[in-house]
Enzyme design. Structure first.
Site, short mmCIF file in Angstrom:
data_model
loop_
_atom_site.label_atom_id
_atom_site.label_comp_id
_atom_site.label_asym_id
_atom_site.label_seq_id
_atom_site.Cartn_x
_atom_site.Cartn_y
_atom_site.Cartn_z
N SER A 198 -3.20 -5.72 -3.36
CA SER A 198 -3.79 -4.58 -2.90
C SER A 198 -2.52 -3.04 -3.71
O SER A 198 -1.29 -3.03 -3.51
CB SER A 198 -3.55 -4.34 -1.33
OG SER A 198 -4.02 -2.33 -1.50
N MET A 223 -12.88 3.30 1.47
CA MET A 223 -12.32 3.83 3.27
C MET A 223 -12.52 5.57 3.70
O MET A 223 -12.32 6.38 3.74
CB MET A 223 -11.45 3.44 3.94
CG MET A 223 -10.37 1.93 4.25
SD MET A 223 -9.27 1.20 3.60
CE MET A 223 -9.31 1.34 2.40
N MET A 257 -9.08 5.61 0.18
CA MET A 257 -8.17 6.62 1.96
C MET A 257 -9.07 7.85 1.21
O MET A 257 -8.16 8.48 0.46
CB MET A 257 -7.23 6.14 2.32
CG MET A 257 -6.87 4.49 2.02
SD MET A 257 -5.72 4.56 3.34
CE MET A 257 -5.26 3.18 3.33
N HIS A 276 -7.51 -5.38 -6.32
CA HIS A 276 -7.98 -4.33 -4.96
C HIS A 276 -7.14 -2.87 -5.00
O HIS A 276 -5.80 -2.33 -4.50
CB HIS A 276 -7.41 -4.98 -3.28
CG HIS A 276 -8.17 -4.22 -2.50
ND1 HIS A 276 -9.20 -4.67 -2.07
CD2 HIS A 276 -8.27 -4.17 -1.41
CE1 HIS A 276 -9.58 -4.13 -0.54
NE2 HIS A 276 -8.39 -3.59 -0.49
N ASP A 308 -8.61 -8.86 4.72
CA ASP A 308 -8.06 -7.42 4.11
C ASP A 308 -6.62 -7.30 5.97
O ASP A 308 -7.07 -6.61 6.20
CB ASP A 308 -8.52 -6.16 3.23
CG ASP A 308 -7.88 -5.16 3.11
OD1 ASP A 308 -6.70 -5.50 3.13
OD2 ASP A 308 -8.54 -4.38 2.94
N MET A 362 -11.93 -6.70 7.88
CA MET A 362 -10.41 -6.14 8.12
C MET A 362 -9.97 -6.64 9.43
O MET A 362 -10.63 -6.99 10.43
CB MET A 362 -11.02 -4.52 8.85
CG MET A 362 -10.87 -3.60 7.88
SD MET A 362 -9.92 -4.12 6.19
CE MET A 362 -8.70 -3.03 6.26
N HIS A 364 -12.45 -0.81 -2.48
CA HIS A 364 -12.81 -1.06 -1.19
C HIS A 364 -12.71 0.71 -0.47
O HIS A 364 -11.66 1.79 -0.40
CB HIS A 364 -11.66 -1.35 -0.63
CG HIS A 364 -11.30 -1.96 1.18
ND1 HIS A 364 -10.15 -1.92 2.02
CD2 HIS A 364 -12.33 -1.16 1.62
CE1 HIS A 364 -10.61 -1.76 3.01
NE2 HIS A 364 -12.11 -1.19 3.22
N ASP A 368 -7.39 0.13 -3.01
CA ASP A 368 -7.92 1.33 -1.42
C ASP A 368 -7.86 2.91 -1.57
O ASP A 368 -6.61 3.31 -2.31
CB ASP A 368 -6.65 1.16 -0.37
CG ASP A 368 -6.65 -0.26 0.26
OD1 ASP A 368 -7.84 -1.24 0.12
OD2 ASP A 368 -5.35 -1.13 0.23
C1 DX5 Z 1 -5.40 -1.69 5.05
C2 DX5 Z 1 -5.99 -1.35 3.31
C3 DX5 Z 1 -4.96 -2.72 2.73
C4 DX5 Z 1 -4.13 -2.82 3.02
C5 DX5 Z 1 -3.85 -4.30 2.93
O1 DX5 Z 1 -6.04 0.25 5.42
O2 DX5 Z 1 -7.51 -1.93 3.06
O3 DX5 Z 1 -5.88 -3.18 1.18
O4 DX5 Z 1 -3.36 -2.12 1.56
O5 DX5 Z 1 -2.07 -4.11 2.98
P1 DX5 Z 1 -0.77 -4.83 3.52
O6 DX5 Z 1 -1.12 -6.26 2.97
O7 DX5 Z 1 0.52 -4.69 3.47
O8 DX5 Z 1 -1.66 -5.30 5.70
ZN ZN Z 2 -7.88 -2.94 1.37
#
Ligand code: DX5
Ligand code: ZN
Length: 219
Positions: free
Chosen positions: A11, A71, A40, A36, A177, A140, A69, A38
């Site tokens: 990620s 969010m 947000m 990956h 994840d 998750m 991903h 993320d």
């Molecule tokens: C959290 C993300 C993850 C995050 C994981 O909301 O979706 O992808 O980056 O990070 P670690 O591996 O540090 O938990």
């Molecule tokens: Zn993620």
């Protein structure tokens, strides 16, 4: 279909954002299977990252699969932007809106792979009636929004997802994840996961360790 060999999706949330292109090239060379990404929105989750323009500028740095991903809520208005930016897989959350089936159809209609993600509290049954639409299920194991959180042991949920996937006879990635490290990775794989996301565990100790860190997660 049956569980596949373990693959790792670092990620980039844990990367150095000031040199993101370079970081993506480094995790590619270090053996990342997917990248990956993320996204947000500060609304669906209490944090902001980046949007499609950043994904687009990263696209020229690697040919690896872009596993996006989302969010964000709502999802539907931004699907096309992420596809145009170079996403290969788009994952939407069950909790992001009232019309999950429509959202997944909209992702598929764009010709990319379609993922569905469940927050820790959401029962696996929530995706029972959309299994025919999905190419990836993301369990998750933290509440989404931040890297570096502690793993929530939802092994019964991972096992149930594995059974649902096997019953379809189709190839569907089972992704976990949040809080994945060499110890929890092993437990997730034993429960049936075959695609592990990791931010902290890949990027810790700097670029010289990326390959070693990815290898450690594969067990
Ligand atoms: C959290 C993300 C993850 C995050 C994981 O909301 O979706 O992808 O980056 O990070 P670690 O591996 O540090 O938990
Ligand atoms: Zn993620």
């Amino acid at each position: 279909m049956a569980q596949q060999a373990t693959r790792i999706a670092p990620s980039i949330l844990s990367a150095d954002f000031s040199i993101l292109g370079e970081e993506v090239r480094k995790i590619d060379a270090a053996g990342a299977d997917y990248i990956h990404i993320d996204v947000m929105d500060g609304h669906f989750v209490p944090n902001l990252t980046f949007g499609a323009p950043v994904v687009k500028s990263l696209r020229r740095h690697t040919n690896k699969v872009f596993d996006v991903h989302l969010m964000i809520a709502p999802v539907d208005p931004l699907i096309e932007d992420f596809v145009k930016a170079g996403a290969d897989i788009i994952t939407a959350h069950v909790e992001a809106g009232p019309h999950l089936h429509r959202t997944l159809q909209a992702i598929k209609a764009q010709g990319v792979k379609c993922g569905v993600s469940l927050n820790p509290h959401t029962p696996i049954d929530a995706i029972k009636h959309v299994m025919d639409l999905v190419d990836l299920i993301l369990i998750m194991t933290v509440n989404p929004g931040f890297g570096g959180q502690s793993f929530i042991p939802l092994f019964d949920k991972i096992k149930a997802a594995r059974q649902m996937i096997d019953a379809t006879g189709r190839q569907i990635d089972l992704q976990v994840d949040g809080g994945v490290n060499p110890q929890t990775a092993k437990q997730c794989v034993e429960a049936g996961a075959d695609l592990l996301v990791a931010g902290t565990a890949v990027f810790k100790d700097g670029p010289d360790k990326y390959a070693e860190n990815i290898a450690a997660l594969k067990g």
